[in-house]
Design a protein around this motif. Sequence first.
Motif, PDB file in Angstrom:
ATOM      1  N   ALA A 127       0.833  -1.207   0.000  1.00 59.73           N
ATOM      2  CA  ALA A 127       0.000   0.000   0.000  1.00 59.73           C
ATOM      3  C   ALA A 127       0.864   1.251   0.000  1.00 59.73           C
ATOM      4  O   ALA A 127       0.576   2.215  -0.719  1.00 59.73           O
ATOM      5  CB  ALA A 127      -0.932  -0.007   1.212  1.00 59.73           C
ATOM      6  N   ALA A 128       1.939   1.248   0.776  1.00 61.50           N
ATOM      7  CA  ALA A 128       2.832   2.414   0.849  1.00 61.50           C
ATOM      8  C   ALA A 128       3.440   2.711  -0.516  1.00 61.50           C
ATOM      9  O   ALA A 128       3.503   3.880  -0.944  1.00 61.50           O
ATOM     10  CB  ALA A 128       3.930   2.177   1.881  1.00 61.50           C
ATOM     11  N   ARG A 129       3.881   1.668  -1.217  1.00 63.13           N
ATOM     12  CA  ARG A 129       4.476   1.870  -2.545  1.00 63.13           C
ATOM     13  C   ARG A 129       3.437   2.405  -3.531  1.00 63.13           C
ATOM     14  O   ARG A 129       3.715   3.333  -4.301  1.00 63.13           O
ATOM     15  CB  ARG A 129       5.085   0.564  -3.054  1.00 63.13           C
ATOM     16  CG  ARG A 129       6.384   0.206  -2.340  1.00 63.13           C
ATOM     17  CD  ARG A 129       7.061  -1.007  -2.952  1.00 63.13           C
ATOM     18  NE  ARG A 129       6.362  -2.254  -2.646  1.00 63.13           N
ATOM     19  CZ  ARG A 129       6.491  -2.918  -1.500  1.00 63.13           C
ATOM     20  NH1 ARG A 129       7.275  -2.458  -0.552  1.00 63.13           N
ATOM     21  NH2 ARG A 129       5.835  -4.051  -1.293  1.00 63.13           N
ATOM     22  N   ALA A 130       2.221   1.859  -3.478  1.00 61.88           N
ATOM     23  CA  ALA A 130       1.172   2.322  -4.387  1.00 61.88           C
ATOM     24  C   ALA A 130       0.778   3.769  -4.094  1.00 61.88           C
ATOM     25  O   ALA A 130       0.594   4.573  -5.021  1.00 61.88           O
ATOM     26  CB  ALA A 130      -0.051   1.405  -4.279  1.00 61.88           C
ATOM     27  N   LEU A 131       0.663   4.110  -2.820  1.00 64.44           N
ATOM     28  CA  LEU A 131       0.325   5.489  -2.450  1.00 64.44           C
ATOM     29  C   LEU A 131       1.367   6.467  -2.976  1.00 64.44           C
ATOM     30  O   LEU A 131       1.023   7.525  -3.515  1.00 64.44           O
ATOM     31  CB  LEU A 131       0.218   5.622  -0.926  1.00 64.44           C
ATOM     32  CG  LEU A 131      -1.059   5.094  -0.291  1.00 64.44           C
ATOM     33  CD1 LEU A 131      -0.882   4.950   1.211  1.00 64.44           C
ATOM     34  CD2 LEU A 131      -2.229   6.008  -0.600  1.00 64.44           C
ATOM     35  N   ALA A 132       2.635   6.129  -2.808  1.00 62.44           N
ATOM     36  CA  ALA A 132       3.700   7.016  -3.293  1.00 62.44           C
ATOM     37  C   ALA A 132       3.574   7.225  -4.801  1.00 62.44           C
ATOM     38  O   ALA A 132       3.650   8.360  -5.286  1.00 62.44           O
ATOM     39  CB  ALA A 132       5.067   6.434  -2.933  1.00 62.44           C
TER      40      ALA A 132
END
Length: 198
Positions: free
Chosen positions: A34-39
């Motif tokens: 999720a963190a990678r997608a949000l970035a």
Amino acid sequence: MTAPHPCQGAAKTAVRDQLLTARRRRPLTEVGEAARALAEHLLGTDEVRRAATVAAYVSVGTEPGTTALLDRLAEAGKHVLLPVLLADNDLDWARYHGPTSLAPARRGLLEPVGPALGVDAIATADVVLVPGLAAAPDGRRLGRGGGSYDRALARVPVGTFTCVLLYDDELLPAVPAEPHDRPVTAAATPAGVVRFTA
């Protein structure tokens, strides 16, 4: 500030408890993905690409992650402002200069160690990224209940891109709200960025 309506306060507490329980159960692999997608989604927005200054925050625990995002914003030459929690729950701000510029603080937070810029520094940001537990299509966001970000958002000029970072299932049809709650203009989730119409 007026006292919260008892029904709304109880409703907020109940929804918060459900959302926090769900977050605690998220697998760490999902949190990382999720963190990678949000970035990726946020860095792809016109607002973030054009921004000179971005106010953000350091995620903790199973919150939607911001570590990669902060580093990529800094690498892109953005001035990144991070909050410093004051004794009265208001937020001061300081510059982010990479992971080594952070230190442990109260409530399990990581905060920047640089010079404090004052509570009004958030008003200079072109983009404001805020934490939350849920948001609704009218831009109402549900925070953790301290009121820190409602105070901070009250200092942000109208028209500034203000975005809450959430998981996909935290976009709800409605969230309990009170008069002092400040709406945001968008939500970023692993699925993409949703813009709200108040």
